[in-house]
Enzyme design. Structure first.
Site, PDB file in Angstrom:
ATOM      1  N   PHE A  36     -63.565  42.739  38.617  1.00 26.93           N
ATOM      2  CA  PHE A  36     -62.670  43.054  39.896  1.00 26.93           C
ATOM      3  C   PHE A  36     -61.425  43.123  39.097  1.00 26.93           C
ATOM      4  O   PHE A  36     -60.452  43.978  39.372  1.00 26.93           O
ATOM      5  CB  PHE A  36     -62.703  41.755  40.860  1.00 26.93           C
ATOM      6  CG  PHE A  36     -63.940  42.256  41.774  1.00 26.93           C
ATOM      7  CD1 PHE A  36     -63.941  42.706  42.910  1.00 26.93           C
ATOM      8  CD2 PHE A  36     -64.971  41.520  41.503  1.00 26.93           C
ATOM      9  CE1 PHE A  36     -64.830  42.736  43.712  1.00 26.93           C
ATOM     10  CE2 PHE A  36     -66.360  41.729  42.096  1.00 26.93           C
ATOM     11  CZ  PHE A  36     -66.100  42.628  43.343  1.00 26.93           C
ATOM     12  N   ARG A  37     -61.070  42.053  38.066  1.00 27.70           N
ATOM     13  CA  ARG A  37     -59.417  41.787  37.919  1.00 27.70           C
ATOM     14  C   ARG A  37     -59.040  42.239  36.512  1.00 27.70           C
ATOM     15  O   ARG A  37     -58.058  42.064  36.162  1.00 27.70           O
ATOM     16  CB  ARG A  37     -59.447  40.360  38.099  1.00 27.70           C
ATOM     17  CG  ARG A  37     -59.390  39.848  39.629  1.00 27.70           C
ATOM     18  CD  ARG A  37     -59.247  38.344  39.630  1.00 27.70           C
ATOM     19  NE  ARG A  37     -59.324  37.809  41.037  1.00 27.70           N
ATOM     20  CZ  ARG A  37     -58.662  38.156  41.968  1.00 27.70           C
ATOM     21  NH1 ARG A  37     -57.403  38.420  41.856  1.00 27.70           N
ATOM     22  NH2 ARG A  37     -59.026  37.683  43.212  1.00 27.70           N
ATOM     23  N   HIS A 120     -68.931  34.129  48.083  1.00 28.05           N
ATOM     24  CA  HIS A 120     -68.337  35.297  48.766  1.00 28.05           C
ATOM     25  C   HIS A 120     -69.390  36.134  49.880  1.00 28.05           C
ATOM     26  O   HIS A 120     -69.236  37.250  49.858  1.00 28.05           O
ATOM     27  CB  HIS A 120     -67.871  36.220  47.615  1.00 28.05           C
ATOM     28  CG  HIS A 120     -66.669  35.369  47.263  1.00 28.05           C
ATOM     29  ND1 HIS A 120     -66.052  35.905  46.080  1.00 28.05           N
ATOM     30  CD2 HIS A 120     -65.836  34.477  47.309  1.00 28.05           C
ATOM     31  CE1 HIS A 120     -64.985  35.026  45.555  1.00 28.05           C
ATOM     32  NE2 HIS A 120     -64.918  34.304  46.585  1.00 28.05           N
ATOM     33  N   CYS A 128     -74.534  44.075  62.135  1.00 30.50           N
ATOM     34  CA  CYS A 128     -73.561  44.397  62.991  1.00 30.50           C
ATOM     35  C   CYS A 128     -72.349  43.624  63.252  1.00 30.50           C
ATOM     36  O   CYS A 128     -72.385  42.410  63.180  1.00 30.50           O
ATOM     37  CB  CYS A 128     -74.082  44.805  64.446  1.00 30.50           C
ATOM     38  SG  CYS A 128     -72.747  45.536  65.396  1.00 30.50           S
ATOM     39  N   CYS A 146     -74.471  50.455  64.943  1.00 29.62           N
ATOM     40  CA  CYS A 146     -75.624  49.619  65.318  1.00 29.62           C
ATOM     41  C   CYS A 146     -76.466  50.154  66.496  1.00 29.62           C
ATOM     42  O   CYS A 146     -75.827  50.608  67.513  1.00 29.62           O
ATOM     43  CB  CYS A 146     -75.051  48.392  65.713  1.00 29.62           C
ATOM     44  SG  CYS A 146     -75.906  47.176  66.686  1.00 29.62           S
ATOM     45  N   ASN A 212     -66.471  33.514  28.714  1.00 29.14           N
ATOM     46  CA  ASN A 212     -65.730  34.435  29.268  1.00 29.14           C
ATOM     47  C   ASN A 212     -65.048  35.576  28.347  1.00 29.14           C
ATOM     48  O   ASN A 212     -64.542  34.955  27.330  1.00 29.14           O
ATOM     49  CB  ASN A 212     -64.677  34.006  30.418  1.00 29.14           C
ATOM     50  CG  ASN A 212     -64.143  34.995  31.414  1.00 29.14           C
ATOM     51  OD1 ASN A 212     -65.031  35.762  32.094  1.00 29.14           O
ATOM     52  ND2 ASN A 212     -62.914  35.521  31.394  1.00 29.14           N
TER      53      ASN A 212
END
Length: 244
Positions: A36-37, A120, A128, A146, A212
């Site tokens: 992501f970053r 997350h 739905c 839906c 990391n």
């Protein structure tokens, strides 16, 4: 410590048990998914507040759907990598007591990990947004409403504008406050609560290891820091575990 000494020390800590794993997107990049970053990550080319938000889901569904189809939906050919598999092996052997993850791809579970807490949410199941009833992956990817109420289908991820799941937060807090070793795998540790749980572990006397590719803001309090590939380092750690 040099690389070999770090692998040997982590092997000793893992063998001692009571280990908690905290994983971020950097672990899944070794399965071929974007992070992501980083400068080439998902957020470098997209505004998360606009595309991965409740507002986009409710008011700009076509764009929301295309974003998840193109960037985040995990195709079947994406498999757990050696890092996921080693973590699952350590859990099966009784060394790892839980996994806290920021990832939504369920690769930990597909590798065999059982006690996984997703901060997350996850891409599955599809549900739905209006009535909460289940939908299918096929209907979501096709943009089909839906079948119960005609509402928008969505993955079970935590969107911008939504609260993190309380049960996962409570479990992560308990795990990080009671472990002997806390291992971060592939997280930049720049946002909360990602940067809270390693501190919580250290406050309660745990050893902290961070693996990391890039430096993190918590490297200074870690007992072991490794800026190398996760799969390779865990493979070396596993090798030294078998020698001890």
């Amino acid at each position: 410590m040099n690389y070999e000494e770090k692998a040997k020390e982590l092997a000793r800590l893992v063998r001692a048990g009571d280990v908690v794993i905290f994983s971020g997107a950097g672990l899944s990049t070794e399965s071929g998914l974007q992070d992501f970053r980083s400068k080439n990550g998902i957020w470098a080319h997209a505004d998360p507040a606009r595309l991965a938000s409740v507002g986009a889901l409710e008011c700009n569904y076509d764009e929301f759907l295309e974003f998840y189809k193109a960037r985040l939906y995990v195709p079947d050919e994406v498999k757990p990598n050696i890092g996921h598999k080693i973590v699952a092996k350590w859990e099966k052997e009784g060394c790892v007591k839980g996994v806290i993850t920021q990832n939504i791809d369920r690769l930990h579970q597909r590798a065999g990990s059982v006690n996984v807490w997703e901060l997350h949410g996850s891409l599955e199941p599809i549900k739905c947004h209006s009535c909460g009833k289940p939908g299918s992956n096929e209907d979501f990817l096709a943009g089909t409403p839906c079948k119960y109420c005609g509402g928008h289908l969505r993955p079970s991820v935590v969107l911008f504008g939504e609260m993190l799941p309380q049960r996962a937060l409570e479990a992560a807090d308990e795990l990080s406050g009671s472990c002997k070793t806390f291992i971060v795998l592939g997280s930049s540790l720049v946002v909360s609560p990602a940067n809270y749980f390693p501190r919580q572990a250290k406050m309660h006397g745990a050893k902290l290891a961070i693996v990391n590719l890039e430096e993190t803001p918590l490297d200074g309090i870690a007992d072991i820091t490794v800026h190398e590939g996760i799969g390779a380092f865990l493979s070396d750690t596993e090798k030294y575990m078998r020698q001890q």
